[in-house]
Design a protein around this motif. Structure first.
Motif, mmCIF file in Angstrom:
data_model
loop_
_atom_site.group_PDB
_atom_site.id
_atom_site.type_symbol
_atom_site.label_atom_id
_atom_site.label_comp_id
_atom_site.label_asym_id
_atom_site.label_seq_id
_atom_site.Cartn_x
_atom_site.Cartn_y
_atom_site.Cartn_z
ATOM 1 N N PHE A 176 44.232 43.594 44.772
ATOM 2 C CA PHE A 176 43.086 44.214 45.425
ATOM 3 C C PHE A 176 43.421 45.422 46.304
ATOM 4 C CE2 PHE A 176 41.592 40.021 44.248
ATOM 5 C CZ PHE A 176 40.375 40.338 43.658
ATOM 6 N N LYS A 177 44.672 45.828 46.328
ATOM 7 C CA LYS A 177 45.001 47.075 47.002
ATOM 8 C C LYS A 177 44.388 48.234 46.224
ATOM 9 C CE LYS A 177 48.850 49.666 48.998
ATOM 10 N NZ LYS A 177 50.325 49.743 49.161
ATOM 11 N N TYR A 178 43.853 49.192 46.922
ATOM 12 C CA TYR A 178 43.181 50.352 46.327
ATOM 13 C C TYR A 178 41.916 49.949 45.570
ATOM 14 C CZ TYR A 178 47.599 52.695 47.359
ATOM 15 O OH TYR A 178 48.707 53.194 47.999
ATOM 16 N N THR A 179 41.243 48.918 46.037
ATOM 17 C CA THR A 179 39.917 48.598 45.522
ATOM 18 C C THR A 179 38.879 49.003 46.563
ATOM 19 O OG1 THR A 179 40.085 46.336 46.358
ATOM 20 C CG2 THR A 179 40.687 46.689 44.049
ATOM 21 N N TYR A 180 37.618 48.810 46.219
ATOM 22 C CA TYR A 180 36.523 49.258 47.070
ATOM 23 C C TYR A 180 35.642 48.059 47.420
ATOM 24 C CZ TYR A 180 32.295 51.881 48.393
ATOM 25 O OH TYR A 180 31.212 52.383 49.059
ATOM 26 N N CYS A 181 35.504 47.759 48.722
ATOM 27 C CA CYS A 181 34.701 46.623 49.190
ATOM 28 C C CYS A 181 35.188 45.302 48.606
ATOM 29 C CB CYS A 181 33.223 46.818 48.851
ATOM 30 S SG CYS A 181 32.443 48.196 49.700
ATOM 31 N N GLN A 226 39.391 49.928 38.536
ATOM 32 C CA GLN A 226 40.260 51.093 38.615
ATOM 33 C C GLN A 226 40.810 51.249 40.035
ATOM 34 O OE1 GLN A 226 37.071 51.473 36.884
ATOM 35 N NE2 GLN A 226 38.294 50.901 35.098
ATOM 36 N N TYR A 227 41.672 52.257 40.218
ATOM 37 C CA TYR A 227 42.345 52.457 41.493
ATOM 38 C C TYR A 227 41.600 53.483 42.350
ATOM 39 C CZ TYR A 227 46.335 50.038 39.417
ATOM 40 O OH TYR A 227 47.147 49.106 38.830
ATOM 41 N N HIS A 228 41.256 53.091 43.570
ATOM 42 C CA HIS A 228 40.621 53.993 44.538
ATOM 43 C C HIS A 228 41.707 54.521 45.488
ATOM 44 C CE1 HIS A 228 36.317 52.971 43.673
ATOM 45 N NE2 HIS A 228 36.894 51.884 43.175
ATOM 46 N N PHE A 229 42.474 55.482 45.008
ATOM 47 C CA PHE A 229 43.607 55.961 45.792
ATOM 48 C C PHE A 229 43.190 56.716 47.053
ATOM 49 C CE2 PHE A 229 45.619 55.708 41.501
ATOM 50 C CZ PHE A 229 46.591 54.766 41.825
ATOM 51 N N GLU A 251 48.942 35.921 50.300
ATOM 52 C CA GLU A 251 48.735 37.303 50.736
ATOM 53 C C GLU A 251 49.289 38.301 49.721
ATOM 54 O OE1 GLU A 251 49.836 40.278 54.479
ATOM 55 O OE2 GLU A 251 50.421 38.157 54.535
ATOM 56 N N ASP A 252 50.460 38.014 49.149
ATOM 57 C CA ASP A 252 51.067 38.937 48.186
ATOM 58 C C ASP A 252 50.202 39.070 46.936
ATOM 59 O OD1 ASP A 252 53.162 39.348 49.902
ATOM 60 O OD2 ASP A 252 54.533 37.963 48.881
ATOM 61 N N TRP A 253 49.634 37.958 46.469
ATOM 62 C CA TRP A 253 48.758 37.999 45.291
ATOM 63 C C TRP A 253 47.519 38.844 45.582
ATOM 64 C CZ3 TRP A 253 43.782 36.961 43.936
ATOM 65 C CH2 TRP A 253 43.492 36.775 42.574
ATOM 66 N N ILE A 254 46.951 38.656 46.753
ATOM 67 C CA ILE A 254 45.762 39.412 47.140
ATOM 68 C C ILE A 254 46.067 40.902 47.206
ATOM 69 C CG2 ILE A 254 44.112 39.812 49.007
ATOM 70 C CD1 ILE A 254 44.433 36.789 49.679
ATOM 71 N N THR A 283 42.331 44.491 36.025
ATOM 72 C CA THR A 283 42.032 43.072 36.242
ATOM 73 C C THR A 283 41.826 42.305 34.933
ATOM 74 O OG1 THR A 283 39.682 43.590 36.482
ATOM 75 C CG2 THR A 283 41.007 43.520 38.497
ATOM 76 N N ARG A 284 42.439 42.765 33.853
ATOM 77 C CA ARG A 284 42.262 42.082 32.574
ATOM 78 C C ARG A 284 42.790 40.648 32.608
ATOM 79 N NH1 ARG A 284 43.715 47.291 30.183
ATOM 80 N NH2 ARG A 284 41.923 48.132 29.030
ATOM 81 N N LYS A 285 43.792 40.387 33.446
ATOM 82 C CA LYS A 285 44.463 39.091 33.425
ATOM 83 C C LYS A 285 43.982 38.126 34.509
ATOM 84 C CE LYS A 285 48.698 40.891 31.322
ATOM 85 N NZ LYS A 285 50.185 40.993 31.447
#
Length: 208
Positions: free
Chosen positions: A124-129, A56-59, A117-120, A91-93
């Protein structure tokens, strides 16, 4: 433009347990290999909290939470449970893999990471650790999986609380690591234990 054969990510409490000569010789003999952990260790430690890191998104994480345990942290995680309830799984895909964020990787893999970098950022933007997830997930099902070897770092985890698994501080009882060929680095050290290891490593170097 200068490029290095290997790049090593170490924390401020890491320390080598071999001489510089031994470390240089090791990587010269193992050229082409990448020393990076990919395992299910993190998932098995606490499956629910592991999934909350990335599904999920950690905004609120970057702006209000960081490493602080404050009211925004609880709001952030509550919002993730709400997202999960309504079916959000970002992250289903992709195949999520995990492992230690500390590594020794060669220039080929380093360039591959930088070129994606763009894929990452997308995944993974707004994820945790996500430092323990993004490289492992990026290289999943690529040719780099065949280049992986053990992490070369000694870490002894202990549970400080229900949700706090952390490396213990090494002591003089751990000086045997200097003689173990599979470890080039270890964590974590106090200033006193670091001094003890440094003296023993210098002593071993003079005997080479």
């Amino acid at each position: 433009k200068h490029e290095y054969e290997y790049y090593h990510l170490l924390s401020g409490q890491d320390f080598p347990v071999k001489t510089n000569r031994q470390i240089d010789e090791f990587f010269a003999q193992n050229k082409g290999q990448n020393f990076l952990e990919v395992s299910d260790r993190l998932e098995t430690q606490n499956p629910d909290r592991y999934r909350l890191r990335y599904q999920q998104y950690h905004f609120l994480q970057d702006r209000f939470v960081g490493k602080k345990r404050n009211i925004f942290k609880y709001i952030d995680f509550f919002s993730c449970y709400v997202q999960r309830y309504v079916g959000i799984n970002r992250t289903r895909k992709i195949s999520i893999q995990s492992g230690s964020q500390w590594f020794s990787i060669n220039n080929d893999l380093t360039r591959y990471i930088l070129n994606h970098e763009d894929w990452i950022t997308k995944h993974f933007k707004y994820t945790y650790c996500c430092d323990e997830l993004f490289i492992q997930s990026l290289i999943s099902n690529t040719r780099f999986m065949k280049t992986l070897s053990e992490n070369l770092r000694y870490v002894d985890f202990i549970w400080k609380s229900k949700h706090n698994l952390t490396p213990r501080y090494l002591t003089s009882d751990d000086l045997f690591l200097i003689e173990k060929p599979n470890y080039l680095f270890a964590r974590k050290f106090t200033s006193d234990s670091m001094s003890q290891f440094r003296s023993r490593i210098q002593e071993s170097e003079s005997n080479l």
